[in-house]
Motif scaffolding. Structure first.
Motif, short mmCIF file in Angstrom:
data_model
loop_
_atom_site.label_atom_id
_atom_site.label_comp_id
_atom_site.label_asym_id
_atom_site.label_seq_id
_atom_site.Cartn_x
_atom_site.Cartn_y
_atom_site.Cartn_z
N ASP A 47 0.79 -1.26 -0.03
CA ASP A 47 0.00 -0.07 0.01
C ASP A 47 0.93 1.31 -0.04
OD1 ASP A 47 -2.65 -1.28 0.13
OD2 ASP A 47 -2.13 -1.66 2.42
N MET A 48 2.31 1.21 0.19
CA MET A 48 2.98 2.27 0.52
C MET A 48 3.28 3.04 -0.85
SD MET A 48 3.99 2.68 3.41
CE MET A 48 2.52 1.81 4.04
N MET A 49 3.20 4.18 -0.98
CA MET A 49 3.37 4.93 -2.16
C MET A 49 5.00 5.48 -2.14
SD MET A 49 0.16 7.47 -2.31
CE MET A 49 1.41 8.44 -3.48
N VAL A 50 5.28 5.63 -3.43
CA VAL A 50 6.82 6.12 -3.59
C VAL A 50 6.69 7.17 -4.28
CG1 VAL A 50 9.18 5.50 -4.20
CG2 VAL A 50 7.91 3.65 -3.35
N VAL A 51 7.28 8.45 -4.06
CA VAL A 51 7.16 9.79 -4.56
C VAL A 51 8.54 10.03 -4.64
CG1 VAL A 51 4.93 10.36 -4.16
CG2 VAL A 51 6.75 11.08 -2.84
N GLY A 52 9.02 10.87 -5.68
CA GLY A 52 10.22 11.63 -5.99
C GLY A 52 10.09 12.53 -5.04
N ILE A 53 11.54 12.90 -4.35
CA ILE A 53 11.87 13.97 -3.43
C ILE A 53 11.48 15.31 -4.38
CG2 ILE A 53 13.33 15.35 -2.10
CD1 ILE A 53 14.41 12.72 -1.15
N SER A 54 12.30 15.50 -5.44
CA SER A 54 12.00 16.75 -6.25
C SER A 54 10.75 17.17 -6.85
CB SER A 54 13.26 16.68 -7.31
OG SER A 54 14.51 16.48 -6.73
N THR A 55 10.14 16.30 -7.47
CA THR A 55 9.03 16.38 -8.02
C THR A 55 7.70 15.94 -7.41
OG1 THR A 55 8.87 14.00 -8.80
CG2 THR A 55 10.20 15.89 -10.10
N GLY A 56 7.81 15.11 -6.49
CA GLY A 56 6.71 14.72 -5.68
C GLY A 56 5.72 13.77 -6.50
#
Length: 81
Positions: A47-56
């Motif tokens: 269920d965890m989401m992974v997002v980029g730090i720079s772009t979100g």
């Protein structure tokens, strides 16, 4: 990470599971975020989401992220160490 909200309760740091938990991998510049609307007792690593730090931006087509994600990302950008 899935257990962290419950760990806070069992260690008496908090009484409820309000809020969210994140985990950062500075090397890959990614943040794992718990999703919006998923009961902690039913949450799994899938269920965890992974997002980029720079772009979100989400790495994959995943669940909706917490409304606090942009705030957490900004903090990770400002406090880079």
């Amino acid at each position: 990470m899935c257990a962290s909200p419950f760990g806070c309760i069992s260690q008496r740091y908090s009484f409820y599971t309000l809020g969210n938990a994140n985990e950062i991998d500075r090397k890959s510049r990614m943040v794992s975020v718990n999703p919006f609307g998923v009961d902690y007792s039913n949450m799994s690593t899938d269920d965890m989401m992974v997002v980029g730090i720079s772009t979100g931006k989400k790495v994959e087509d995943q669940l909706k992220h917490s409304s606090n994600t942009s705030t957490h990302l900004q903090l990770y950008r400002v406090f880079s160490n």
